[in-house]
Design an enzyme around this catalytic site. Structure first.
Site, PDB file in Angstrom:
ATOM      1  CG  ASP A 102       5.675  39.602 -14.868  1.00 24.96           C
ATOM      2  OD1 ASP A 102       5.457  40.216 -14.335  1.00 24.96           O
ATOM      3  OD2 ASP A 102       6.094  39.312 -15.554  1.00 24.96           O
ATOM      4  CD  GLU A 170       7.572  44.066 -17.767  1.00 22.57           C
ATOM      5  OE1 GLU A 170       8.777  44.965 -19.127  1.00 22.57           O
ATOM      6  OE2 GLU A 170       8.112  43.832 -17.332  1.00 22.57           O
ATOM      7  CD  GLU A 171      10.420  41.228 -15.422  1.00 22.29           C
ATOM      8  OE1 GLU A 171      10.602  41.364 -16.386  1.00 22.29           O
ATOM      9  OE2 GLU A 171      10.592  42.132 -14.038  1.00 22.29           O
ATOM     10  CG  HIS A 413      15.902  41.693 -15.365  1.00 18.29           C
ATOM     11  ND1 HIS A 413      15.146  41.067 -16.172  1.00 18.29           N
ATOM     12  CD2 HIS A 413      15.005  42.636 -14.700  1.00 18.29           C
ATOM     13  CE1 HIS A 413      14.163  41.161 -17.053  1.00 18.29           C
ATOM     14  NE2 HIS A 413      13.589  42.511 -15.810  1.00 18.29           N
TER      15      HIS A 413
END
Length: 446
Positions: A102, A170-171, A413
């Site tokens: 993701d 996962e995020e 990020h």
């Protein structure tokens, strides 16, 4: 950081210099370099077409196509949009290698020719979100495919069962749990070992980092709803001010780490949000706090969570809040557990990786307080040994300049995060292939 000392770790440095092994290392490295045009195209595709958590349908389809073309038996739709690919190659260990798939709701500003322009929606229905692979999952997927391509080409050098998984979400910390709940281990078998990698924005490309033991933290999200008695700001004596109470709670929470936890045990309690009130002269009736809580051991985690409740409620009692109006503390159920890298597996894998890419390109790293749901694969009743290592992603020249000048590099990020794709991916493939070959190494009689 310190350089990895192979001689101390395995006591077998001399054997890594044998001519046959050196030739094998060069052969694999050369094959990976020759495979770069293919992997570059795949990486560009993933980067240009990111998808958010539990929305990785096209990503999973491409991963499945890649792995089926190599001869893997692929099952899709595991844990929502996850996939499992299996290749059996005789008797031997069962090794699972995981990639996440993701992306993040970030508007990319790297200026790359292949920068994402995708706008989409998340699994909760929020629309018109810019999407970017700002955490390197495009690198992870490409490296997994690259590793699969190497291991298939080298099937005569290993024995056992190779299980590759593409994990969603996962995020948001929910993907590993979703796959396990959907029968990852019961339907496809329990692995003997689990491996994964993650890019690092703090290491130069070409370098692999590792941590034995605790590597990443338990991550809990906690909400505190504080109730008071509102009223006019000119007459505070007629109220029970939740803003002042909230301030006392925030201050008292700082004693959890300093006075309730062993100084040698890492812990973090951060209040990231304090919301209350609407106007200058109105004392509100309630205040809402949002916290992130980090720890390594489960015992410290419980100490922190119990302490938050104790402090919040007893501070409220001291302010005269009645028992039926005490603060309500909510701990998010689906927390991210700490990642513990099995020391024996770390030693084994890193010996192979250092042999393959050179001791000078391997560094021991301190544990960090970030979180990763890869941990869940080792938290089942089977307690499968796992190891996640770091693949440096910063262009080496930029890394050297930043170290010399003190400049802060773009973090994971960040909308500016742009890994050195070729060096990062080829090193990641080299390292993961070496670790997998070690785990699946044929015995003398195999």
């Amino acid at each position: 950081m310190k350089y990895f000392n192979l001689a101390l770790l395995c006591g077998c440095l001399a054997t890594s210099m044998l001519p046959g092994r050196a030739l094998a290392q060069e052969s694999m490295q050369g094959a990976i370099e020759k495979d770069w045009p293919y992997l570059q195209s795949l990486y560009t595709h993933f980067h240009e077409n990111p998808e958010l958590s539990f929305r990785e349908t096209q990503t999973a389809e491409r991963m499945a196509t890649e792995l089926r073309s190599l001869g893997f038996e692929v099952t899709t739709g595991i844990g929502g949009t996850g996939l499992v690919a299996i290749m059996k190659n005789g008797e031997g260990p069962r090794l699972m290698i995981r990639t996440d798939m993701d992306a993040l709701p970030v508007k990319e500003t790297t200026g790359k020719s292949y920068a994402s322009k995708i706008i989409g929606e998340n699994y909760l229905g929020a629309k018109n979100l810019p999407i970017m692979h700002a955490c390197g999952h495009d690198v992870h997927m490409t490296a997994l495919v690259g590793t699969a391509r190497r291991l298939v080409a080298m099937k005569d050098q290993w024995a056992g069962t190779l299980v590759l998984i593409g994990q969603p979400a996962e995020e948001i910390g929910l993907g590993a749990k979703a796959m396990l709940d959907d029968g990852l281990y019961t339907r496809f078998g329990v692995p003997d070992f689990n491996l994964a990698l993650h890019v690092s924005a703090g290491l130069p490309a070409g370098v692999i980092g590792y941590t034995a033991g605790y590597a990443l933290a338990n991550v809990d999200s906690v909400d505190i709803e504080i109730k008071g008695v509102g009223g006019h700001g000119a007459y505070p004596h007629t109220t029970k001010d939740p803003i002042v109470l909230g301030a006392y709670i925030v201050t008292a929470l700082q004693t959890l780490v300093s006075r309730s936890v062993d100084p040698q045990a890492p812990a973090v309690v951060t209040v990231g949000s304090f919301h209350g009130g609407t106007k200058h002269n109105i004392i509100p009736g309630n205040v809402h706090l949002k916290l992130t809580v980090r720890s390594y051991s489960d015992a410290v985690r419980q100490t922190l969570l119990d302490g938050i409740t104790r402090i919040a409620q007893n501070q409220a009692r001291a302010f005269g809040i009645t028992e039926d109006q005490l603060p309500v503390i909510t701990v998010e159920k689906d927390y991210t557990p700490s990642t513990y890298n099995d020391p024996a597996l770390v030693k084994r894998a890193m010996t192979a990786i250092a042999d393959q890419i050179g001791e000078k390109n391997v560094r021991e790293m301190p544990a960090v307080m970030g979180g990763e749901d890869f941990a869940r694969y080792g938290r089942t009743k089977e307690k499968v040994p796992g190891f996640m290592f770091w693949a440096g992603a910063v262009e080496p020249e930029n890394y050297a300049k930043a170290k010399a000048s003190g400049e802060t590099l773009p973090s994971l990020h960040s909308a500016f995060f742009a890994p050195d794709a070729q060096k990062t991916i080829t090193t990641a493939v080299n390292a993961m292939s070496a670790a997998a070959l070690n785990v699946l190494e044929k015995t003398n009689d195999g």
